[in-house]
Write a protein that holds these residues in place. Structure first.
Motif, PDB file in Angstrom:
ATOM      1  N   ASP A 137       1.028  -1.083   0.123  1.00  0.00           N
ATOM      2  CA  ASP A 137       0.119   0.103   0.287  1.00  0.00           C
ATOM      3  C   ASP A 137       0.834   1.257   0.168  1.00  0.00           C
ATOM      4  N   THR A 138       1.978   1.225   0.849  1.00  0.00           N
ATOM      5  CA  THR A 138       2.889   2.404   0.702  1.00  0.00           C
ATOM      6  C   THR A 138       3.295   2.743  -0.511  1.00  0.00           C
ATOM      7  N   TYR A 139       3.871   1.652  -1.112  1.00  0.00           N
ATOM      8  CA  TYR A 139       4.629   1.471  -2.572  1.00  0.00           C
ATOM      9  C   TYR A 139       3.466   2.236  -3.571  1.00  0.00           C
ATOM     10  N   ARG A 140       2.300   1.431  -3.408  1.00  0.00           N
ATOM     11  CA  ARG A 140       1.348   1.852  -4.603  1.00  0.00           C
ATOM     12  C   ARG A 140       0.798   3.398  -4.325  1.00  0.00           C
ATOM     13  N   ASN A 141       0.889   3.753  -3.363  1.00  0.00           N
ATOM     14  CA  ASN A 141       0.521   5.180  -2.624  1.00  0.00           C
ATOM     15  C   ASN A 141       1.434   6.224  -3.522  1.00  0.00           C
ATOM     16  N   ALA A 142       2.757   5.654  -3.337  1.00  0.00           N
ATOM     17  CA  ALA A 142       3.896   6.548  -3.935  1.00  0.00           C
ATOM     18  C   ALA A 142       4.315   6.568  -5.238  1.00  0.00           C
ATOM     19  N   VAL A 143       4.040   5.118  -6.036  1.00  0.00           N
ATOM     20  CA  VAL A 143       4.606   5.042  -7.439  1.00  0.00           C
ATOM     21  C   VAL A 143       3.526   4.870  -8.316  1.00  0.00           C
ATOM     22  N   PRO A 144       3.572   5.815  -9.423  1.00  0.00           N
ATOM     23  CA  PRO A 144       2.236   5.353 -10.054  1.00  0.00           C
ATOM     24  C   PRO A 144       2.473   4.096 -11.041  1.00  0.00           C
ATOM     25  N   GLY A 145       1.061   3.632 -11.460  1.00  0.00           N
ATOM     26  CA  GLY A 145       1.081   2.502 -12.095  1.00  0.00           C
ATOM     27  C   GLY A 145       1.824   2.448 -13.409  1.00  0.00           C
ATOM     28  N   TRP A 146       1.120   3.542 -14.128  1.00  0.00           N
ATOM     29  CA  TRP A 146       1.322   3.426 -15.743  1.00  0.00           C
ATOM     30  C   TRP A 146       2.141   4.668 -16.334  1.00  0.00           C
ATOM     31  N   LEU A 147       2.374   5.789 -15.715  1.00  0.00           N
ATOM     32  CA  LEU A 147       2.993   6.752 -16.076  1.00  0.00           C
ATOM     33  C   LEU A 147       3.989   7.069 -15.143  1.00  0.00           C
ATOM     34  N   PRO A 148       5.529   6.981 -15.485  1.00  0.00           N
ATOM     35  CA  PRO A 148       6.348   6.885 -14.404  1.00  0.00           C
ATOM     36  C   PRO A 148       6.748   8.184 -14.011  1.00  0.00           C
ATOM     37  N   ARG A 149       6.986   7.896 -12.683  1.00  0.00           N
ATOM     38  CA  ARG A 149       7.505   9.469 -11.940  1.00  0.00           C
ATOM     39  C   ARG A 149       8.771  10.050 -12.710  1.00  0.00           C
ATOM     40  N   LEU A 150       8.920  11.360 -12.317  1.00  0.00           N
ATOM     41  CA  LEU A 150      10.277  11.942 -12.831  1.00  0.00           C
ATOM     42  C   LEU A 150      11.436  11.704 -11.740  1.00  0.00           C
ATOM     43  N   ARG A 151      11.152  11.335 -10.713  1.00  0.00           N
ATOM     44  CA  ARG A 151      12.379  11.080  -9.802  1.00  0.00           C
ATOM     45  C   ARG A 151      11.966   9.970  -9.211  1.00  0.00           C
ATOM     46  N   PRO A 152      13.074   9.083  -8.898  1.00  0.00           N
ATOM     47  CA  PRO A 152      12.948   7.753  -8.244  1.00  0.00           C
ATOM     48  C   PRO A 152      12.358   7.804  -6.879  1.00  0.00           C
ATOM     49  N   TRP A 153      11.458   6.903  -6.537  1.00  0.00           N
ATOM     50  CA  TRP A 153      10.844   6.901  -5.065  1.00  0.00           C
ATOM     51  C   TRP A 153      12.066   6.110  -4.262  1.00  0.00           C
ATOM     52  N   GLN A 154      11.836   6.716  -2.873  1.00  0.00           N
ATOM     53  CA  GLN A 154      12.870   6.170  -1.915  1.00  0.00           C
ATOM     54  C   GLN A 154      11.905   5.443  -0.979  1.00  0.00           C
ATOM     55  N   PRO A 155      12.214   4.139  -0.866  1.00  0.00           N
ATOM     56  CA  PRO A 155      11.389   3.549   0.260  1.00  0.00           C
ATOM     57  C   PRO A 155      11.669   3.911   1.609  1.00  0.00           C
ATOM     58  N   PRO A 156      10.774   3.921   2.465  1.00  0.00           N
ATOM     59  CA  PRO A 156      10.920   4.332   3.775  1.00  0.00           C
ATOM     60  C   PRO A 156      11.958   3.536   4.397  1.00  0.00           C
ATOM     61  N   SER A 157      12.911   4.024   5.316  1.00  0.00           N
ATOM     62  CA  SER A 157      13.991   3.040   5.591  1.00  0.00           C
ATOM     63  C   SER A 157      13.386   2.215   6.800  1.00  0.00           C
ATOM     64  N   ALA A 158      13.956   1.034   7.282  1.00  0.00           N
ATOM     65  CA  ALA A 158      13.423   0.101   8.218  1.00  0.00           C
ATOM     66  C   ALA A 158      13.409   0.860   9.452  1.00  0.00           C
ATOM     67  N   SER A 159      14.389   1.750   9.865  1.00  0.00           N
ATOM     68  CA  SER A 159      14.034   2.291  11.213  1.00  0.00           C
ATOM     69  C   SER A 159      13.162   3.422  11.253  1.00  0.00           C
ATOM     70  N   SER A 160      12.430   4.047  10.254  1.00  0.00           N
ATOM     71  CA  SER A 160      11.424   4.995  10.448  1.00  0.00           C
ATOM     72  C   SER A 160      10.380   4.283  10.739  1.00  0.00           C
TER      73      SER A 160
END
Length: 169
Positions: free
Chosen positions: A146-169
């Motif tokens: 869900d976190t990934y899906r909310n941050a990264v679009p399905g069909w039209l690419p983002r201009l900047r790469p998504w940074q997954p939340p770190s395990a410590s956050s």
């Protein structure tokens, strides 16, 4: 190590069976690689779309082995959610690359029927993602998906790469 070898072999087989047939064999059956007249810049554009699409597709398959410890095949899914590489820009790079390979061939060979085929394939891909893959990923990976899906679009690419939340956050 053994898991990666099995995943690599499974991914290679799936690569031949899925994109190999959808983006290779079926367009070939439509065109028989007969080149029809087309405005030359469109043919060049076809190569510009086709070559990177195949390269990114291979990269996405490799990502399933090295990051996900599995394959893109529904019968041998990854153990981990794959969110690296091109998956940081768009959730469906494989589908987009297969479509890019098909559209690229349509332009290279000047074959409008291959463009029509690409439209049909895109409808099938969208349906597969919406009705099967997304519910399955939600079941298997829950909040992480869900976190990934909310941050990264399905069909039209983002201009900047998504940074997954770190395990410590």
């Amino acid at each position: 190590m053994r898991n990666r070898v099995v995943a690599a072999a499974g991914s290679a087989v799936f690569f031949v069976l899925a994109p190999g047939i959808v983006a290779g064999l079926l367009p070939w059956l439509i065109t028989r690689w007969q080149v029809e007249p087309i405005w030359p810049p469109l043919r060049v554009l076809g190569w510009v779309v086709l070559v990177p699409s195949v390269a990114v597709l291979v990269s996405a398959f490799v990502r399933f082995v090295v990051e996900g410890f599995g394959t893109p095949a529904p019968v041998a899914p990854p153990e981990k959610l794959v969110v690296g590489g091109f998956y940081r820009y768009v959730r469906n790079p494989m589908y987009l690359c297969v479509l890019g390979a098909i559209v690229g061939q349509a332009l290279v060979f000047g074959q409008p029927w291959v463009l029509a085929y690409a439209l049909a394939v895109s409808a099938a891909f969208y349906s597969m993602v919406h009705w099967h893959e997304e519910p399955s990923l939600r079941r298997n990976f829950g909040n992480q998906y869900d976190t990934y899906r909310n941050a990264v679009p399905g069909w039209l690419p983002r201009l900047r790469p998504w940074q997954p939340p770190s395990a410590s956050s």
